[in-house]
Scaffold this motif. Structure first.
Motif, PDB file in Angstrom:
ATOM      1  N   LEU A 265       2.685  -6.027  11.720  1.00  0.00           N
ATOM      2  CA  LEU A 265       3.500  -4.991  10.724  1.00  0.00           C
ATOM      3  C   LEU A 265       3.211  -4.557   9.568  1.00  0.00           C
ATOM      4  O   LEU A 265       3.347  -3.350   9.429  1.00  0.00           O
ATOM      5  N   ALA A 266       2.838  -5.677   8.743  1.00  0.00           N
ATOM      6  CA  ALA A 266       2.378  -5.358   7.438  1.00  0.00           C
ATOM      7  C   ALA A 266       1.334  -4.295   7.149  1.00  0.00           C
ATOM      8  O   ALA A 266       1.120  -3.361   6.423  1.00  0.00           O
ATOM      9  N   ALA A 267       0.362  -4.450   8.248  1.00  0.00           N
ATOM     10  CA  ALA A 267      -0.827  -3.777   8.301  1.00  0.00           C
ATOM     11  C   ALA A 267      -0.601  -2.260   8.729  1.00  0.00           C
ATOM     12  O   ALA A 267      -1.021  -1.462   7.914  1.00  0.00           O
ATOM     13  N   ASP A 268       0.227  -2.145   9.707  1.00  0.00           N
ATOM     14  CA  ASP A 268       0.681  -0.777  10.268  1.00  0.00           C
ATOM     15  C   ASP A 268       1.178   0.189   8.841  1.00  0.00           C
ATOM     16  O   ASP A 268       1.125   1.045   8.653  1.00  0.00           O
ATOM     17  N   ASN A 269       2.119  -0.861   8.031  1.00  0.00           N
ATOM     18  CA  ASN A 269       3.144  -0.020   7.097  1.00  0.00           C
ATOM     19  C   ASN A 269       2.157   0.214   5.845  1.00  0.00           C
ATOM     20  O   ASN A 269       2.098   1.399   5.333  1.00  0.00           O
ATOM     21  N   LEU A 270       1.107  -0.629   5.638  1.00  0.00           N
ATOM     22  CA  LEU A 270       0.344  -0.494   4.534  1.00  0.00           C
ATOM     23  C   LEU A 270      -0.614   0.615   4.726  1.00  0.00           C
ATOM     24  O   LEU A 270      -0.925   1.507   3.746  1.00  0.00           O
ATOM     25  N   ALA A 271      -1.038   0.900   5.983  1.00  0.00           N
ATOM     26  CA  ALA A 271      -1.803   2.142   6.486  1.00  0.00           C
ATOM     27  C   ALA A 271      -1.128   3.459   6.245  1.00  0.00           C
ATOM     28  O   ALA A 271      -1.691   4.412   5.676  1.00  0.00           O
TER      29      ALA A 271
ATOM     30  N   TRP B   4       4.558  -4.031  -1.631  1.00  0.00           N
ATOM     31  CA  TRP B   4       3.699  -4.842  -2.923  1.00  0.00           C
ATOM     32  C   TRP B   4       2.539  -4.879  -2.868  1.00  0.00           C
ATOM     33  O   TRP B   4       1.701  -4.914  -3.712  1.00  0.00           O
ATOM     34  N   MET B   5       1.800  -5.024  -1.622  1.00  0.00           N
ATOM     35  CA  MET B   5       0.320  -5.059  -1.507  1.00  0.00           C
ATOM     36  C   MET B   5      -0.389  -3.589  -2.021  1.00  0.00           C
ATOM     37  O   MET B   5      -1.066  -3.592  -2.875  1.00  0.00           O
ATOM     38  N   ARG B   6       0.365  -2.615  -1.909  1.00  0.00           N
ATOM     39  CA  ARG B   6      -0.185  -1.280  -2.139  1.00  0.00           C
ATOM     40  C   ARG B   6       0.037  -1.016  -3.627  1.00  0.00           C
ATOM     41  O   ARG B   6      -0.747  -0.588  -4.417  1.00  0.00           O
ATOM     42  N   ALA B   7       1.212  -1.666  -4.190  1.00  0.00           N
ATOM     43  CA  ALA B   7       1.260  -1.541  -5.726  1.00  0.00           C
ATOM     44  C   ALA B   7      -0.065  -2.392  -6.370  1.00  0.00           C
ATOM     45  O   ALA B   7      -0.449  -1.933  -7.293  1.00  0.00           O
TER      46      ALA B   7
ATOM     47  N   GLU C  61      -7.492  -6.194   7.426  1.00  0.00           N
ATOM     48  CA  GLU C  61      -8.305  -7.206   6.871  1.00  0.00           C
ATOM     49  C   GLU C  61      -7.746  -7.601   5.556  1.00  0.00           C
ATOM     50  O   GLU C  61      -7.455  -8.514   5.167  1.00  0.00           O
ATOM     51  N   ALA C  62      -7.239  -6.276   4.974  1.00  0.00           N
ATOM     52  CA  ALA C  62      -6.518  -6.589   3.585  1.00  0.00           C
ATOM     53  C   ALA C  62      -5.312  -7.481   3.813  1.00  0.00           C
ATOM     54  O   ALA C  62      -4.823  -8.401   2.647  1.00  0.00           O
ATOM     55  N   VAL C  63      -4.415  -7.235   4.665  1.00  0.00           N
ATOM     56  CA  VAL C  63      -3.280  -7.813   4.910  1.00  0.00           C
ATOM     57  C   VAL C  63      -3.742  -9.282   5.067  1.00  0.00           C
ATOM     58  O   VAL C  63      -3.056 -10.425   4.618  1.00  0.00           O
TER      59      VAL C  63
ATOM     60  N   ALA D 203      -7.317 -12.855  -7.934  1.00  0.00           N
ATOM     61  CA  ALA D 203      -7.816 -12.992  -6.620  1.00  0.00           C
ATOM     62  C   ALA D 203      -7.337 -11.603  -5.876  1.00  0.00           C
ATOM     63  O   ALA D 203      -8.070 -11.003  -5.196  1.00  0.00           O
ATOM     64  N   LEU D 204      -6.167 -11.051  -6.248  1.00  0.00           N
ATOM     65  CA  LEU D 204      -5.535  -9.884  -5.941  1.00  0.00           C
ATOM     66  C   LEU D 204      -6.463  -8.679  -6.288  1.00  0.00           C
ATOM     67  O   LEU D 204      -6.620  -7.517  -5.191  1.00  0.00           O
TER      68      LEU D 204
END
Length: 492
Positions: free
Chosen positions: A465-471, A405-408, A441-443, A428-429
């Motif tokens: 976990l979310a940061a690793d996946n986002l990266a 979701w964050m990447r989208a 930092e983004a997460v 804000a997003l």
């Protein structure tokens, strides 16, 4: 096509089209529905139509749009009639639904809607207004600073919100000695009836403590609804109108599957829905948990990973082997969080979901599902992940969905069309995305913004976990990121 679908043209429809078998003129309104969109017309209105056909003529629906006039403008010239197109495999069946007698547009005439809500014949008010229209703050309470809430307190005779209409109508009924109606939420949020009841009480307390006490006594049963209803396209309108031989300005499409589970707590009577498949229960909680965590959670994963992979529909996204395997992994994480003593059958439910997601006849758009992620993910994904952590288990797949979701959201700044999907926190997003922050930092910024995991002790672990996946998504793309997830020894 010069003729429109209407009471006058019903008799001329082909015999292959099912039509109301009852005298619509003999139906009296007993239900007001707020948020008369496609889902309501493919779900609750159909169950009510069945009851009307069985002779329960006091349960006609008055629909009300709290914002847009589009449904009114489409159905008004059609006497409230519309076509339900049910699609499965290569088969489509058409049925004209007659349970909606009229559609009001609240902003055009607030007093008109208040009059209908105050009518003694109105005994149930149902809602499908989406999560964001509940106007909750980050803590889950009523957003008392919201401009529309403030306006409804200042001018109760001219409401803007569902809270304003419901509480003002209840106040007027109380003053006139008319019993309160039952308020039945049909929106996808946990304990929707209890949540709405609490919010209405908080709103009423801003007006008058005695009114708040009255609102505290009304019936607000929770319910769980489930049916896939994709957006109607111009091609759908043209195809269906051609088969009807008359124009239908707004038919709705759906799948064969339909489920409605309701807590049986109605103060002034209700239709006999159980005769037509509705499950009337004492506690809807286990059912909504299963739906939120297995269906809705998978839908979010399919939507965001599908968008990132260029898949426009659920069937195409789920047909991608990498995404299909990922969804199975997410199901494996989510299923153990469901209550075991509730009579649920997660295995059978997942089998049914697999069939539904594979339905290529239903062009359920990933962009449609992707809307309002900041409001949906806390219930669908984050709550499940917290339960996993509390049980000492992993949440790698669940937090990949958050990362997707964050990447989208990020790519709407530079890749995906800016309006590909929308979110209440869009401004804000976008600001966060434009800062090009490192993944961690983004997460953290997005968790702060959306209130994900709140003050839970597990929040740092979920953020990691979310940061690793986002990266991984940023660097390698979806297919490689999902492959790394499956081969990295992470839990399933």
């Amino acid at each position: 096509m010069s003729k429109r679908l209407s009471d006058k043209t019903l008799a001329a429809l082909p015999s292959s089209v099912a039509v109301p078998c009852y005298d619509r003129a003999a139906v009296t309104p007993g239900i007001v529905h707020l948020g008369v969109g496609a889902f309501h017309r493919a779900h609750q209105a159909v169950y009510v139509d069945d009851c009307l056909a069985a002779g329960e003529r006091e349960w006609g629906i008055v629909g009300a749009s709290l914002q847009s006039a589009s449904t009114h403008d489409a159905l008004g010239p059609q006497d409230g009639l519309y076509t339900l197109a049910t699609r499965g495999g290569d088969r489509e069946t058409l049925r004209v639904v007659g349970s909606i007698g009229s559609v009001l547009v609240a902003p055009r005439s607030p007093s008109g809607l208040l009059d209908v809500l105050g009518d003694p014949r109105t005994r149930i008010v149902t809602l499908t207004i989406t999560e964001k229209a509940y106007l909750r703050n980050a803590a889950g309470g009523l957003d008392t600073g919201h401009a529309a809430i403030v306006a409804d307190i200042d001018t109760p005779e001219n409401p803007r919100t569902a809270h304003g209409y419901l509480v003002e109508a209840l106040a007027r009924r109380r003053a006139a000695g008319i019993a309160p109606f039952t308020v039945l939420s049909c929106d996808n949020l946990p304990a929707n009836g209890a949540t709405l009841h609490r919010l209405l009480g908080e709103f009423a307390a801003l007006r008058d403590p005695e009114l708040a006490k009255h609102v505290a006594e009304i019936s607000c049963p929770s319910s769980m609804v489930d049916r896939i209803v994709p957006a109607t396209t111009d091609a759908d309108r043209a195809r269906i109108s051609l088969e009807l031989g008359v124009e239908d300005a707004w038919p709705v499409l759906t799948e064969p599957f339909s489920q409605w589970v309701i807590e049986d707590d109605f103060s002034s009577g209700r239709p006999g829905w159980e005769a037509f498949g509705v499950e009337m229960v004492r506690d809807v909680g286990p059912f909504e948990d299963m739906k939120l965590r297995l269906l809705n959670g998978a839908h979010s994963a399919i939507a965001y990973l599908g968008l990132l992979s260029g898949h426009e529909t659920v069937a195409k996204s789920f047909g991608d082997p990498a995404i299909r395997s990922f969804v199975k992994g997410q199901w494996a994480e989510a299923a153990p969080t469901l209550p075991t003593a509730s009579g649920l059958d997660p295995k059978r439910y997942v089998e049914a979901l697999t069939t539904r997601f594979d339905n290529t006849a239903l062009a359920h758009r990933t962009a449609q599902i992707a809307n309002d992620g900041s409001q949906k993910l806390p219930q669908r994904i984050v709550a499940t992940a917290l339960d996993r952590m509390n049980a000492g288990a992993g949440a790698d797949h669940l937090m990949m969905t958050v990362a997707a979701w964050m990447r989208a959201c990020e790519l709407r700044v530079s890749g995906l069309a800016a309006q590909h999907f929308t979110d209440p926190l869009d401004d804000a997003l976008v600001r966060i995305a434009k800062r090009n922050l490192p993944a961690a930092e983004a997460v953290g910024a997005v968790f702060d913004l959306a209130g994900f995991a709140g003050a839970s002790k597990w929040r740092p672990a979920l953020e990691a976990l979310a940061a690793d996946n986002l990266a991984m998504l940023r660097t390698d793309g979806v297919a490689a990121a999902l492959s790394q997830l499956d081969t990295g020894g992470q839990s399933a």
